[in-house]
Scaffold this active site. Structure first.
Site, PDB file in Angstrom:
ATOM      1  N   ARG A  38       2.227   6.865   6.522  1.00 60.01           N
ATOM      2  CA  ARG A  38       2.153   6.568   5.098  1.00 60.01           C
ATOM      3  C   ARG A  38       3.519   6.788   4.479  1.00 60.01           C
ATOM      4  NH1 ARG A  38       4.253  10.701   4.022  1.00 60.01           N
ATOM      5  NH2 ARG A  38       3.904  10.189   1.867  1.00 60.01           N
ATOM      6  N   GLY A  39       3.633   6.405   3.185  1.00 60.41           N
ATOM      7  CA  GLY A  39       4.949   6.418   2.552  1.00 60.41           C
ATOM      8  C   GLY A  39       5.496   4.998   2.642  1.00 60.41           C
ATOM      9  N   ALA A  40       6.004   4.503   1.519  1.00 51.89           N
ATOM     10  CA  ALA A  40       6.345   3.078   1.432  1.00 51.89           C
ATOM     11  C   ALA A  40       7.330   2.600   2.512  1.00 51.89           C
ATOM     12  CB  ALA A  40       6.864   2.783   0.028  1.00 51.89           C
ATOM     13  N   ARG A  71      -2.545  -2.038   2.764  1.00 48.63           N
ATOM     14  CA  ARG A  71      -2.285  -1.220   1.571  1.00 48.63           C
ATOM     15  C   ARG A  71      -1.537  -2.094   0.572  1.00 48.63           C
ATOM     16  NH1 ARG A  71      -0.482   4.767   2.081  1.00 48.63           N
ATOM     17  NH2 ARG A  71      -1.877   4.855   0.281  1.00 48.63           N
ATOM     18  N   GLN A 111      -0.400  15.354   0.294  1.00 47.53           N
ATOM     19  CA  GLN A 111       0.871  15.069   0.986  1.00 47.53           C
ATOM     20  C   GLN A 111       1.933  16.117   0.649  1.00 47.53           C
ATOM     21  OE1 GLN A 111      -0.922  12.851  -0.733  1.00 47.53           O
ATOM     22  NE2 GLN A 111      -0.807  10.792   0.136  1.00 47.53           N
ATOM     23  N   ASP A 149       6.608   3.499  -4.588  1.00 42.07           N
ATOM     24  CA  ASP A 149       5.998   2.497  -3.716  1.00 42.07           C
ATOM     25  C   ASP A 149       6.378   1.089  -4.128  1.00 42.07           C
ATOM     26  OD1 ASP A 149       4.148   4.994  -3.565  1.00 42.07           O
ATOM     27  OD2 ASP A 149       3.868   3.799  -1.741  1.00 42.07           O
ATOM     28  N   ASN A 182       4.068   4.946  -8.173  1.00 44.34           N
ATOM     29  CA  ASN A 182       4.187   6.000  -7.152  1.00 44.34           C
ATOM     30  C   ASN A 182       2.845   6.728  -7.086  1.00 44.34           C
ATOM     31  OD1 ASN A 182       5.782   7.414  -5.171  1.00 44.34           O
ATOM     32  ND2 ASN A 182       5.844   9.155  -6.560  1.00 44.34           N
ATOM     33  N   LYS A 183       2.770   7.705  -6.233  1.00 45.23           N
ATOM     34  CA  LYS A 183       1.529   8.456  -5.995  1.00 45.23           C
ATOM     35  C   LYS A 183       0.877   8.898  -7.297  1.00 45.23           C
ATOM     36  CE  LYS A 183      -0.181   9.074  -2.957  1.00 45.23           C
ATOM     37  NZ  LYS A 183      -1.321   8.182  -2.598  1.00 45.23           N
TER      38      LYS A 183
HETATM   39  O1  MRU Z   1      -0.420   7.264  -0.171  1.00 51.41           O
HETATM   40  P1  MRU Z   1       0.937   7.560   0.367  1.00 51.41           P
HETATM   41  O2  MRU Z   1       1.043   8.888   1.023  1.00 51.41           O
HETATM   42  O3  MRU Z   1       1.458   6.433   1.235  1.00 51.41           O
HETATM   43  O4  MRU Z   1       1.875   7.599  -0.922  1.00 51.41           O
HETATM   44  C1  MRU Z   1       3.244   7.828  -0.736  1.00 51.41           C
HETATM   45  C2  MRU Z   1       3.995   7.924  -2.010  1.00 51.41           C
HETATM   46  O5  MRU Z   1       3.476   7.758  -3.083  1.00 51.41           O
HETATM   47  C3  MRU Z   1       5.485   8.141  -1.887  1.00 51.41           C
HETATM   48  O6  MRU Z   1       5.970   8.865  -2.974  1.00 51.41           O
HETATM   49  C4  MRU Z   1       6.180   6.776  -1.863  1.00 51.41           C
HETATM   50  O7  MRU Z   1       5.609   5.957  -0.894  1.00 51.41           O
HETATM   51  C5  MRU Z   1       7.630   6.890  -1.620  1.00 51.41           C
HETATM   52  S1  MRU Z   1       7.969   7.399   0.041  1.00 51.41           S
HETATM   53  C6  MRU Z   1       9.636   7.414   0.268  1.00 51.41           C
END
Ligand code: MRU
Length: 344
Positions: free
Chosen positions: A33-35, A76, A183, A224, A234-235
């Protein structure tokens, strides 16, 4: 192999992804996970899918890759990075479509590896620029995980922290735990501790009072998808942090590789927001129920912070005002004139 992040830091488990379906499953289930990391995984998934394709020319080859593109894109919706990866690989195949199919397949594996290597360099460049915003003695609030685990390595939001430390600045980090899947608690706190960066874990609802007490110098988060007018997805919970920062006069910075900036969308209200299963809210680790059976749940995975709350966006090309992203989209713009210069 994919590190299963859903079990961290309790278990360190790798899952074999022998085909692109497994890669897509891993992205959907948050093993990765993470963009930027899901953009890299999608790139690897495409290269993997390509290996099983029989085609007589490049056009047929792309056509046969379409199901893989579609399956990866459906995993996603909020992070733009999977779309970015699909666009990059489509363009790559078009550029190389005169090559033999065997050579094309090898080149796609090399291209996927390049995406990973480039991501690490990009993060280091974000660190170079972003560290200028950090002074010795600062306490930095971050939300979710935009660290090594969310990228090829080094992280986006963690890059300026790491670079500041490498420059000898004494900093500390406050990590929001980041409900529902934690996270911040499971990944950011773990990563920073491994790197020897002082970190304090808080419940998400503690950030406001710490700002009120003057214990937070700045907030620094990932994204994201950031769009043309500077709105930042973002999250979930990032918006609340940004509004609190504004109220308390605390700078709110976003670390955004160019691959997370979607210049095709004019404003944040058009960003698709992923809604995930109610079990993520009603259960911890998928097994321990913490809410009554049958309770109604809304589990939005992301929110959009309007540009007016964003102090600056840190990219690999420099630090920019959110209102300048439109100019950044124009290839004729002299980027050096748009950069915010930070006085040492
Ligand atoms: O649901 P996730 O864990 O994929 O969400 C991740 C985030 O919101 C991060 O802040 C974002 O992807 C940036 S990662 C460099």
């Amino acid at each position: 192999m994919m590190l299963d992040q859903t079990r961290l830091p309790i278990d360190v488990n790798y899952i074999e992804c022998a085909d692109y379906h497994k890669v897509a499953e891993g992205i959907k289930k948050l093993w990765i996970r993470g963009a930027p990391a899901i953009g890299i995984a999608a790139s690897m998934g495409i290269a993997l899918a390509a290996q099983n394709i029989e085609a007589s020319d490049g056009d047929e080859f792309i056509k046969k890759l379409e199901p893989a593109f579609a399956e990866l894109l459906a995993t996603r919706p909020t992070a733009v990075n999977i779309q970015w990866a699909v666009n990059r690989f489509r363009a790559f195949i078009v550029r190389h479509k005169k090559e033999s199919i065997t050579i094309l397949k090898t080149k796609l594996i090399e291209e996927a590896r390049l995406v990973l290597d480039e991501d690490i360099e990009i993060n280091k460049a974000i660190g170079f620029w972003g560290a200028q915003l950090i002074k010795s003695g600062d306490t930095i609030l971050t939300h979710c995980n935009a660290g090594s685990l969310a990228t090829g390595g080094y992280g986006t939001a963690t890059a300026p922290m790491r670079a500041a430390r490498e420059q000898g600045k004494q900093i500390s980090v406050i990590a929001d735990e980041t409900r529902p899947v934690l996270q911040g608690a499971r990944l950011t706190a773990w990563e920073l501790m491994e790197d020897g960066i002082p970190v304090t874990l808080i419940c998400d609802n503690t950030a406001g009072v710490l700002m009120q007490k003057g214990e937070i110098s700045l907030a620094l988060v990932g994204t994201d998808r950031t769009v043309l007018n500077g709105d930042v997805a973002n999250k979930i919970g990032t918006y609340s942090v940004a509004v609190l920062c504004k109220e308390h006069g605390i700078p709110f910075y976003v670390a955004a590789p160019m691959s997370s900036i979607d210049f095709s969308i004019p404003s944040g209200d058009q960003i698709p927001i992923e809604e995930r299963s109610s079990e993520e809210v009603t259960h911890i680790f998928g097994t321990c129920r913490i809410a009554p059976e049958g309770v109604k749940v809304r589990n939005l995975a992301f929110d959009v912070t309007p540009a007016k709350y964003v102090t600056a966006i840190i990219t690999e090309q420099g630090i920019f005002r959110p209102s300048d992203l439109k100019k950044l989209a124009d290839p004729s713009t002299d980027i050096s004139r748009l950069r915010i210069e930070i006085k040492p």
